[in-house]
Enzyme design. Structure first.
Site, PDB file in Angstrom:
ATOM      1  NE  ARG A 128      -1.584   1.337   4.201  1.00 24.95           N
ATOM      2  CZ  ARG A 128      -0.933   2.236   4.920  1.00 24.95           C
ATOM      3  NH1 ARG A 128       0.305   2.024   5.303  1.00 24.95           N
ATOM      4  NH2 ARG A 128      -1.514   3.357   5.267  1.00 24.95           N
ATOM      5  CG  ASP A 137       4.727   0.435   6.328  1.00 29.80           C
ATOM      6  OD1 ASP A 137       3.982  -0.532   6.057  1.00 29.80           O
ATOM      7  OD2 ASP A 137       4.921   1.377   5.532  1.00 29.80           O
ATOM      8  CG  ASP A 167       7.111   0.231   2.068  1.00 26.96           C
ATOM      9  OD1 ASP A 167       6.901   1.099   2.937  1.00 26.96           O
ATOM     10  OD2 ASP A 167       7.522   0.498   0.926  1.00 26.96           O
TER      11      ASP A 167
END
Length: 178
Positions: A128, A137, A167
């Site tokens: 995302r 994250d 991420d």
């Protein structure tokens, strides 16, 4: 495409939605979330409090509060923590004009069974693009073991997002398309 440009494009696309379309999309997403097996099985659900243009979580939170324990994020410096709420009266405007919990009990990452996550764009691998601060994250790296569901509109899909080692991919994306 770089993430900053992608954020800009997706914000423009969201703003182009008519109120009627926005409402219909949100109703479809709400229905999918409430009937999702992971949501139905969860004891504690983490959920963002939506801003205008995001997938609306107000009805979602209201309905989930009748059967589940719900916790919402609060930004503290460069970190985000989740606190259990019992009603919208437990919220006040906080960081970035987002409603945040006050005088609430903190919930540890490993206690949350399922997390509903905002996003601006997503790809086929469930990576995302958020708002660029990395709060989710970093939070997912704190012993979070729950199921991560991104809430999106189908037009937010892109073929590929360049991600780095920080991420964290989501487990699944729910959008309005059947």
């Amino acid at each position: 495409m770089d993430k900053q440009k992608l954020r800009s494009i997706m914000k423009e696309k969201r703003q182009a939605l008519s109120p009627k379309t926005f409402s219909l999309y949100n109703q479809n997403i709400l229905s999918k979330v409430l009937s999702h097996p992971r949501i139905q099985e969860a004891k504690i659900i983490g959920c963002y409090v939506s801003l205008p243009g995001e997938v609306d979580t107000f009805n979602m939170i209201e309905k989930l509060l009748t059967e589940k324990r719900i916790c919402v994020p609060k930004v503290i410096g460069n970190e985000m923590e989740f606190y259990e709420i019992h009603s919208f009266n437990d919220l006040q405007e906080g960081c970035f004009h987002v409603l945040e919990p006050f005088n609430c009990v903190k919930i540890c990452p490993q206690e949350i069974d399922c997390m509903l996550v905002p996003l601006l764009a997503y790809d086929q691998d469930n990576y995302r693009v958020g708002y660029g601060k990395g709060y989710y994250d970093r939070y997912f790296q704190k012993k979070f073991q729950g199921y991560k569901i991104g809430l999106a509109y189908s037009f937010q899909y892109v073929d590929h997002i360049d991600y780095d080692e920080f991420d964290q991919p989501l487990n699944e994306i729910i959008h309005e398309v059947s």
